[in-house]
Design a protein around this motif. Structure first.
Motif, PDB file in Angstrom:
ATOM      1  N   LEU A 263       0.879  -1.230   0.084  1.00  0.00           N
ATOM      2  CA  LEU A 263       0.055   0.007   0.056  1.00  0.00           C
ATOM      3  C   LEU A 263       1.017   1.242   0.028  1.00  0.00           C
ATOM      4  O   LEU A 263       0.748   2.163  -1.031  1.00  0.00           O
ATOM      5  CB  LEU A 263      -1.045   0.108   1.215  1.00  0.00           C
ATOM      6  N   THR A 264       1.929   1.419   0.919  1.00  0.00           N
ATOM      7  CA  THR A 264       2.728   2.944   1.070  1.00  0.00           C
ATOM      8  C   THR A 264       3.678   2.685  -0.277  1.00  0.00           C
ATOM      9  O   THR A 264       3.964   3.706  -0.378  1.00  0.00           O
ATOM     10  CB  THR A 264       3.299   2.497   2.397  1.00  0.00           C
ATOM     11  N   SER A 265       4.217   1.671  -0.804  1.00  0.00           N
ATOM     12  CA  SER A 265       4.727   1.562  -1.904  1.00  0.00           C
ATOM     13  C   SER A 265       4.151   2.040  -3.342  1.00  0.00           C
ATOM     14  O   SER A 265       4.758   2.320  -4.429  1.00  0.00           O
ATOM     15  CB  SER A 265       5.809   0.426  -2.046  1.00  0.00           C
ATOM     16  N   GLY A 266       2.683   2.037  -3.277  1.00  0.00           N
ATOM     17  CA  GLY A 266       2.044   2.167  -4.321  1.00  0.00           C
ATOM     18  C   GLY A 266       2.075   1.286  -5.564  1.00  0.00           C
ATOM     19  O   GLY A 266       1.639   1.270  -6.599  1.00  0.00           O
ATOM     20  N   ARG A 267       2.033   0.012  -4.878  1.00  0.00           N
ATOM     21  CA  ARG A 267       2.071  -1.117  -5.877  1.00  0.00           C
ATOM     22  C   ARG A 267       0.981  -2.055  -5.479  1.00  0.00           C
ATOM     23  O   ARG A 267       0.814  -3.144  -6.322  1.00  0.00           O
ATOM     24  CB  ARG A 267       3.265  -1.870  -5.710  1.00  0.00           C
ATOM     25  N   LEU A 268      -0.004  -1.658  -4.673  1.00  0.00           N
ATOM     26  CA  LEU A 268      -0.801  -2.692  -4.221  1.00  0.00           C
ATOM     27  C   LEU A 268      -1.856  -3.040  -5.561  1.00  0.00           C
ATOM     28  O   LEU A 268      -2.389  -4.282  -5.740  1.00  0.00           O
ATOM     29  CB  LEU A 268      -1.725  -2.047  -3.180  1.00  0.00           C
TER      30      LEU A 268
END
Length: 124
Positions: free
Chosen positions: A57-62
């Protein structure tokens, strides 16, 4: 006053009352449609793999990760159904001759394939 590492790397703080709160935002992510398999895996991540969920989620890959899982699971599901139909000899002729038996056997195949996909991909 010396700048913190957060400020040196482009971060900023916002004063709220007596406290300075860092202004944090999640990276923007391409909006993708996630199917039923991706939704099931998302639920699994939120319940049992919280660290993995938070990292994605925090890396923007979810979303891209879930869309990939959904695609893999759907392809595996369809492949399993076709293989099981061939092994059990379920044909269109059976469908025409005895529709009730065909439906029962197909429902059994779908349930088995669903369990396999969940075990191999969704809950892995």
């Amino acid at each position: 006053m010396a700048k913190s590492f957060f400020e040196e790397t482009g971060g900023r703080y916002e004063k709220q009352g007596d406290y300075f709160i860092p202004c944090l935002t999640l990276p923007t992510e391409k909006e993708t449609i996630i199917g039923v398999w991706g939704q099931r895996h998302l639920r699994y991540l939120k319940e049992y793999r919280k660290v993995t969920y938070t990292n994605l989620l925090t890396s923007g890959r979810l979303n891209s990760y879930l869309a990939d899982i959904d695609k893999q699971a759907q392809e595996r599901f369809e492949r399993l159904i076709e293989q099981m139909k061939q092994v059990q000899g379920i044909t269109e002729q059976l469908k025409a001759e005895n529709a009730l038996e065909w439906v029962g056997r197909m429902n059994n195949i779908r349930a088995c394939a669903m369990e396999i996909v969940e075990e191999e991909i969704i809950f892995a």
